[in-house]
Design a protein around this motif. Structure first.
Motif, PDB file in Angstrom:
ATOM      1  N   ILE A 148       1.361   1.358  -7.165  1.00  0.00           N
ATOM      2  CA  ILE A 148       2.264   1.573  -6.860  1.00  0.00           C
ATOM      3  C   ILE A 148       3.325   2.708  -7.926  1.00  0.00           C
ATOM      4  CG2 ILE A 148       1.901   0.042  -4.810  1.00  0.00           C
ATOM      5  CD1 ILE A 148       4.932  -1.355  -6.572  1.00  0.00           C
ATOM      6  N   GLY A 149       2.639   2.447  -8.988  1.00  0.00           N
ATOM      7  CA  GLY A 149       3.347   2.922 -10.237  1.00  0.00           C
ATOM      8  C   GLY A 149       4.971   2.398 -10.605  1.00  0.00           C
ATOM      9  N   GLN A 150       5.984   2.114 -11.293  1.00  0.00           N
ATOM     10  CA  GLN A 150       6.590   2.247 -11.658  1.00  0.00           C
ATOM     11  C   GLN A 150       7.822   2.972 -12.064  1.00  0.00           C
ATOM     12  OE1 GLN A 150       6.655  -1.837 -13.088  1.00  0.00           O
ATOM     13  NE2 GLN A 150       7.609  -2.730 -12.090  1.00  0.00           N
ATOM     14  N   PHE A 151       8.759   3.342 -12.131  1.00  0.00           N
ATOM     15  CA  PHE A 151      10.345   4.089 -12.692  1.00  0.00           C
ATOM     16  C   PHE A 151       9.964   3.669 -13.756  1.00  0.00           C
ATOM     17  CE2 PHE A 151      10.398   5.812  -8.368  1.00  0.00           C
ATOM     18  CZ  PHE A 151      10.024   7.083  -8.939  1.00  0.00           C
ATOM     19  N   GLY A 170       0.766  -1.564  -0.164  1.00  0.00           N
ATOM     20  CA  GLY A 170      -0.123   0.068   0.097  1.00  0.00           C
ATOM     21  C   GLY A 170       0.761   1.322  -0.347  1.00  0.00           C
ATOM     22  N   LEU A 171       0.380   2.397  -0.872  1.00  0.00           N
ATOM     23  CA  LEU A 171       1.280   3.582  -0.199  1.00  0.00           C
ATOM     24  C   LEU A 171       1.179   4.318   1.141  1.00  0.00           C
ATOM     25  CD1 LEU A 171      -1.392   5.829  -2.293  1.00  0.00           C
ATOM     26  CD2 LEU A 171       1.027   4.106  -3.136  1.00  0.00           C
ATOM     27  N   ASN A 172       2.161   5.371   0.821  1.00  0.00           N
ATOM     28  CA  ASN A 172       3.115   5.253   2.545  1.00  0.00           C
ATOM     29  C   ASN A 172       1.504   5.689   3.280  1.00  0.00           C
ATOM     30  OD1 ASN A 172       5.534   6.480   0.862  1.00  0.00           O
ATOM     31  ND2 ASN A 172       5.945   4.921   3.086  1.00  0.00           N
ATOM     32  N   LEU A 221       8.893   3.994   0.521  1.00  0.00           N
ATOM     33  CA  LEU A 221       9.091   5.253  -0.120  1.00  0.00           C
ATOM     34  C   LEU A 221       8.014   4.618  -1.276  1.00  0.00           C
ATOM     35  CD1 LEU A 221      10.337   8.407   0.548  1.00  0.00           C
ATOM     36  CD2 LEU A 221       9.056   7.753   2.339  1.00  0.00           C
ATOM     37  N   ALA A 222       6.537   4.954  -0.884  1.00  0.00           N
ATOM     38  CA  ALA A 222       6.208   4.329  -1.869  1.00  0.00           C
ATOM     39  C   ALA A 222       6.753   5.594  -3.425  1.00  0.00           C
ATOM     40  CB  ALA A 222       4.559   4.056  -2.316  1.00  0.00           C
ATOM     41  N   LYS A 223       6.006   5.201  -4.818  1.00  0.00           N
ATOM     42  CA  LYS A 223       6.692   5.685  -5.847  1.00  0.00           C
ATOM     43  C   LYS A 223       6.014   7.373  -5.974  1.00  0.00           C
ATOM     44  CE  LYS A 223       5.678   6.857 -10.508  1.00  0.00           C
ATOM     45  NZ  LYS A 223       5.488   6.210 -12.766  1.00  0.00           N
ATOM     46  N   PRO A 224       4.735   7.656  -6.102  1.00  0.00           N
ATOM     47  CA  PRO A 224       3.782   9.073  -5.703  1.00  0.00           C
ATOM     48  C   PRO A 224       4.878   9.249  -4.223  1.00  0.00           C
ATOM     49  CG  PRO A 224       1.936   7.173  -5.763  1.00  0.00           C
ATOM     50  CD  PRO A 224       4.008   6.440  -5.610  1.00  0.00           C
ATOM     51  N   SER A 225       4.757   9.601  -3.303  1.00  0.00           N
ATOM     52  CA  SER A 225       5.785   9.718  -2.298  1.00  0.00           C
ATOM     53  C   SER A 225       7.654  10.487  -2.510  1.00  0.00           C
ATOM     54  CB  SER A 225       5.911   8.712  -0.785  1.00  0.00           C
ATOM     55  OG  SER A 225       4.703   8.308  -0.784  1.00  0.00           O
ATOM     56  N   ILE A 226       7.907   9.037  -3.438  1.00  0.00           N
ATOM     57  CA  ILE A 226       9.057   9.872  -3.598  1.00  0.00           C
ATOM     58  C   ILE A 226       8.588  10.811  -4.904  1.00  0.00           C
ATOM     59  CG2 ILE A 226      11.049   8.733  -5.633  1.00  0.00           C
ATOM     60  CD1 ILE A 226      10.450   6.183  -4.635  1.00  0.00           C
ATOM     61  N   LEU A 227       7.788  10.739  -5.767  1.00  0.00           N
ATOM     62  CA  LEU A 227       7.826  12.110  -6.218  1.00  0.00           C
ATOM     63  C   LEU A 227       7.922  13.392  -5.604  1.00  0.00           C
ATOM     64  CD1 LEU A 227       6.232  10.800  -9.421  1.00  0.00           C
ATOM     65  CD2 LEU A 227       8.914  10.908  -9.529  1.00  0.00           C
ATOM     66  N   HIS A 259       7.705  -2.401   1.137  1.00  0.00           N
ATOM     67  CA  HIS A 259       7.832  -1.640  -0.209  1.00  0.00           C
ATOM     68  C   HIS A 259       8.661  -2.341  -1.122  1.00  0.00           C
ATOM     69  CE1 HIS A 259       5.583   1.686   1.297  1.00  0.00           C
ATOM     70  NE2 HIS A 259       5.392   1.870   2.328  1.00  0.00           N
TER      71      HIS A 259
END
Lengths: 171, 155
Positions: free
Chosen positions: A168-171, A7-9, B114-120, A136
């Motif tokens: 969560i998305g990925q870079f 999950g997200l932070n 940190l998840a991706k939205p948090s890193i951004l 994560h």
């Protein structure tokens, strides 16, 4: 079977785990966890044997030797200084208990240690009757990738791996 | 924001500094000093609450005098101490306070959580800060963060 809690932070993963831990304690289960500071005395003989096997020496420890010193696991290998965080999590994984409940086990581990943790978990996961791991760390997801649970507002929803990466998305 | 190489997490020169925050728990003298200074800031509660709402919309009050926050769970209000925030939330809160109060800090381990939205969001907020130094916990994160910082990776 391990459930990956993702999950997200700030979504409530740790709060969910704490509630689950309390319910297991009330039911008098033996839980292995890093959510609270717990004093464990004994090791699970079967788990130790798995990590001390020839296969583990060769594939995980690079011909190093896993031993116990002062109630903590130590790995004697030439040239590698493992972080205390890594040794603590390996020690915890070998404790006696049938339920595994970990919050961010990768916290503080160096890259190579995360790779080793994946290998250790691959060996040990079948020895727990149930498990919850909030993380994560995408390296860990390769283990049992069919068991993702998305946490939002302290509640879980089973999701597919594809859906997970959409969330969560990925870079 | 300065981004050091990940191997610096093992460097005595770095880890001996008071600015090195091994784990953000709001309990070292240096952290407490930053919090004390921040509490004097006019918009202390409002700004931190806005940051926390990015993570958790259930948080609806923050008190920087008592260092507590209030969450609404199952229709009930619950007041919690600031150190009960998640790893990601604690990182943002401390970095914001350090930036406002102009205190240098060096953070490391919480970045891995940190998840991706948090890193951004982290880069959006702190990329131009003169007071935040980060030590990415792994070499791959080091490359990611340096690329993000230079704008090589598109957000």
């Amino acid at each position: 079977m391990i459930k990956w809690i993702v999950g997200l932070n700030g979504a409530g993963k740790t709060v969910f785990l704490e509630q689950k831990l309390d319910s297991y304690i009330n039911e008098k289960n033996n839980v292995i966890t890093n959510i609270r500071k717990v004093k464990y005395k004994d090791f699970d003989v079967k788990r130790l044997a798995l990590l001390q096997s020839e296969e583990a020496d060769e594939n995980i420890w690079d011909y190093g030797r896993l031993c116990i010193s002062n109630n903590t696991i130590r790995i004697d290998t030439d040239g590698i200084d493992y972080t205390p965080e890594f040794l603590n999590i390996i020690t915890l994984l070998c404790r006696k208990g049938n339920i595994l409940m970990l919050d961010e086990p990768e916290l503080g581990l160096y890259g190579i240690e995360i790779d080793l943790l994946v290998k250790v978990l691959e060996l040990l996961l079948p020895t727990y009757s149930e498990g919850y791991i909030a993380t994560h760390c995408q390296e860990l997801f390769s283990l049992q990738p069919e068991n993702f649970y998305w946490c939002e507002k302290y509640k879980l929803e089973k999701i597919t791996e594809k859906k997970l990466y959409e969330h969560i998305g990925q870079f | 924001m300065r981004i050091l190489d990940s191997e610096n997490r093992f460097s005595t020169e770095i880890t001996i500094k008071k600015e090195w925050i091994e784990r953000i728990k709001f309990e070292t003298d240096y952290e407490l000093n930053i919090m004390e200074q921040y509490a004097e800031y006019q918009y202390a509660d409002r700004d931190l609450l806005n940051i926390l709402k990015f993570f958790n919309t259930d948080i609806h009050n923050l008190n920087s005098k008592a260092w507590t926050y209030t969450v609404l769970k199952d229709g009930k209000k619950k007041i919690l101490p600031i150190n009960r925030l998640s790893n990601g939330e604690r990182l943002f809160v401390l970095c914001y306070m350090a930036d406002i109060t102009k205190n240098n800090i060096i953070v490391c381990y919480e970045l891995s959580q940190l998840a991706k939205p948090s890193i951004l969001k982290f880069f959006e907020m702190f990329n131009n800060s003169d007071y935040i130094t980060i030590v990415p916990p792994t070499p791959s994160m080091q490359h990611l963060y340096k690329s993000l910082s230079k704008g090589v990776i598109k957000k």
